[in-house]
Design a protein around this motif. Structure first.
Motif, PDB file in Angstrom:
ATOM      1  N   UNK A 163       0.775  -1.226   0.000  1.00  0.00           N
ATOM      2  CA  UNK A 163       0.000   0.000   0.000  1.00  0.00           C
ATOM      3  C   UNK A 163       0.808   1.278   0.000  1.00  0.00           C
ATOM      4  N   UNK A 164       2.122   1.177   0.071  1.00  0.00           N
ATOM      5  CA  UNK A 164       2.920   2.383   0.024  1.00  0.00           C
ATOM      6  C   UNK A 164       2.894   3.006  -1.358  1.00  0.00           C
ATOM      7  N   UNK A 165       3.482   4.193  -1.451  1.00  0.00           N
ATOM      8  CA  UNK A 165       3.542   4.872  -2.735  1.00  0.00           C
ATOM      9  C   UNK A 165       3.871   6.332  -2.553  1.00  0.00           C
ATOM     10  N   UNK A 166       3.660   7.083  -3.615  1.00  0.00           N
ATOM     11  CA  UNK A 166       3.921   8.516  -3.602  1.00  0.00           C
ATOM     12  C   UNK A 166       2.604   9.268  -3.595  1.00  0.00           C
ATOM     13  N   UNK A 167       2.550  10.317  -2.802  1.00  0.00           N
ATOM     14  CA  UNK A 167       1.323  11.099  -2.678  1.00  0.00           C
ATOM     15  C   UNK A 167       1.694  12.542  -2.400  1.00  0.00           C
ATOM     16  N   UNK A 168       0.811  13.447  -2.774  1.00  0.00           N
ATOM     17  CA  UNK A 168       1.040  14.854  -2.515  1.00  0.00           C
ATOM     18  C   UNK A 168       0.720  15.204  -1.072  1.00  0.00           C
ATOM     19  N   UNK A 169       1.312  16.280  -0.612  1.00  0.00           N
ATOM     20  CA  UNK A 169       0.998  16.791   0.727  1.00  0.00           C
ATOM     21  C   UNK A 169      -0.515  17.009   0.833  1.00  0.00           C
ATOM     22  N   UNK A 170      -1.063  16.544   1.947  1.00  0.00           N
ATOM     23  CA  UNK A 170      -2.501  16.639   2.155  1.00  0.00           C
ATOM     24  C   UNK A 170      -3.279  15.434   1.694  1.00  0.00           C
TER      25      UNK A 170
ATOM     26  N   UNK B  78      -5.455  -9.079   8.700  1.00  0.00           N
ATOM     27  CA  UNK B  78      -4.720  -7.914   8.226  1.00  0.00           C
ATOM     28  C   UNK B  78      -4.749  -6.772   9.226  1.00  0.00           C
ATOM     29  N   UNK B  79      -3.669  -6.035   9.234  1.00  0.00           N
ATOM     30  CA  UNK B  79      -3.526  -4.798   9.999  1.00  0.00           C
ATOM     31  C   UNK B  79      -3.476  -3.664   9.000  1.00  0.00           C
ATOM     32  N   UNK B  80      -4.080  -2.526   9.365  1.00  0.00           N
ATOM     33  CA  UNK B  80      -4.124  -1.390   8.459  1.00  0.00           C
ATOM     34  C   UNK B  80      -3.613  -0.132   9.147  1.00  0.00           C
ATOM     35  N   UNK B  81      -3.141   0.803   8.330  1.00  0.00           N
ATOM     36  CA  UNK B  81      -2.826   2.138   8.802  1.00  0.00           C
ATOM     37  C   UNK B  81      -3.397   3.111   7.781  1.00  0.00           C
ATOM     38  N   UNK B  82      -4.480   3.783   8.169  1.00  0.00           N
ATOM     39  CA  UNK B  82      -5.063   4.812   7.323  1.00  0.00           C
ATOM     40  C   UNK B  82      -4.362   6.124   7.641  1.00  0.00           C
ATOM     41  N   UNK B  83      -3.768   6.722   6.625  1.00  0.00           N
ATOM     42  CA  UNK B  83      -3.004   7.945   6.798  1.00  0.00           C
ATOM     43  C   UNK B  83      -3.649   9.063   6.008  1.00  0.00           C
ATOM     44  N   UNK B  84      -4.130  10.080   6.707  1.00  0.00           N
ATOM     45  CA  UNK B  84      -4.770  11.230   6.076  1.00  0.00           C
ATOM     46  C   UNK B  84      -3.962  12.488   6.345  1.00  0.00           C
ATOM     47  N   UNK B  85      -4.237  13.521   5.592  1.00  0.00           N
ATOM     48  CA  UNK B  85      -3.557  14.815   5.755  1.00  0.00           C
ATOM     49  C   UNK B  85      -2.048  14.626   5.831  1.00  0.00           C
ATOM     50  N   UNK B  86      -1.529  13.890   4.885  1.00  0.00           N
ATOM     51  CA  UNK B  86      -0.114  13.547   4.921  1.00  0.00           C
ATOM     52  C   UNK B  86       0.768  14.770   4.753  1.00  0.00           C
ATOM     53  N   UNK B  87       1.896  14.730   5.457  1.00  0.00           N
ATOM     54  CA  UNK B  87       2.883  15.803   5.429  1.00  0.00           C
ATOM     55  C   UNK B  87       4.198  15.262   4.894  1.00  0.00           C
ATOM     56  N   UNK B  88       5.061  16.155   4.461  1.00  0.00           N
ATOM     57  CA  UNK B  88       6.362  15.714   3.948  1.00  0.00           C
ATOM     58  C   UNK B  88       7.144  14.970   5.030  1.00  0.00           C
ATOM     59  N   UNK B  89       6.934  15.332   6.276  1.00  0.00           N
ATOM     60  CA  UNK B  89       7.611  14.670   7.376  1.00  0.00           C
ATOM     61  C   UNK B  89       7.160  13.249   7.613  1.00  0.00           C
TER      62      UNK B  89
ATOM     63  N   UNK C 236      -1.080  -4.768   6.133  1.00  0.00           N
ATOM     64  CA  UNK C 236      -0.089  -5.744   6.596  1.00  0.00           C
ATOM     65  C   UNK C 236      -0.798  -7.083   6.741  1.00  0.00           C
ATOM     66  N   UNK C 237      -0.416  -8.022   5.903  1.00  0.00           N
ATOM     67  CA  UNK C 237      -0.999  -9.354   5.975  1.00  0.00           C
ATOM     68  C   UNK C 237      -0.286 -10.130   7.074  1.00  0.00           C
TER      69      UNK C 237
END
Length: 122
Positions: free
Chosen positions: A7-14, A76-87, A21-22
């Motif tokens: 599920x990783x990848x590249x995304x814009x800020x925000x 499966x384990x998940x991590x929903x990530x919103x409002x992503x920042x460069x950090x 994780x299986x």
């Protein structure tokens, strides 16, 4: 116990991403599960934890933006990530150790690790 992230990848800020994780052997019901990350040039840090008790913990920098969850039926384990920042950029790892109750966040406790998935926010 084997852990395989995706599920990783590249995304814009925000933007948003959801990591998965299986978990082999349906171990999630008996283990503390967590997401760690390692940014370039930095030490690995814990991001979110989910105890077998159901208690969730988050590092301050992601509170209100990230949500850890588990689907026992899907193993499966998940991590929903919103409002992503460069950090938030880094390699994200799924990890686990056998434990009843709440998690102890020390990395030394975690016996099982996935191979990692890259998240890039720009």
């Amino acid at each position: 116990v084997q852990l395989v992230e995706s599920g990783g990848g590249s995304v814009q800020v925000g933007g948003s991403l959801r990591l998965s994780c299986r978990i082999s052997d349906n171990a999630g019901s008996r283990h503390c599960m967590a997401w760690f990350r390692q940014a370039p040039g930095k030490e690995r840090e814990g991001v979110a934890y989910l105890g077998s008790s159901g208690t969730k913990m988050y590092v301050d920098s992601v509170k209100g933006r990230f949500t850890i969850s588990k689907d026992n039926a899907e193993a499966s384990l998940y991590l929903q990530m919103n409002s992503l920042k460069s950090g938030d950029t880094g390699v994200y790892y799924c990890a686990a150790y056998l434990a009843a109750g709440d998690c102890n966040s020390s990395q030394d406790n975690f016996a099982y690790w996935g191979q990692g998935t890259q998240v890039t926010v720009s």
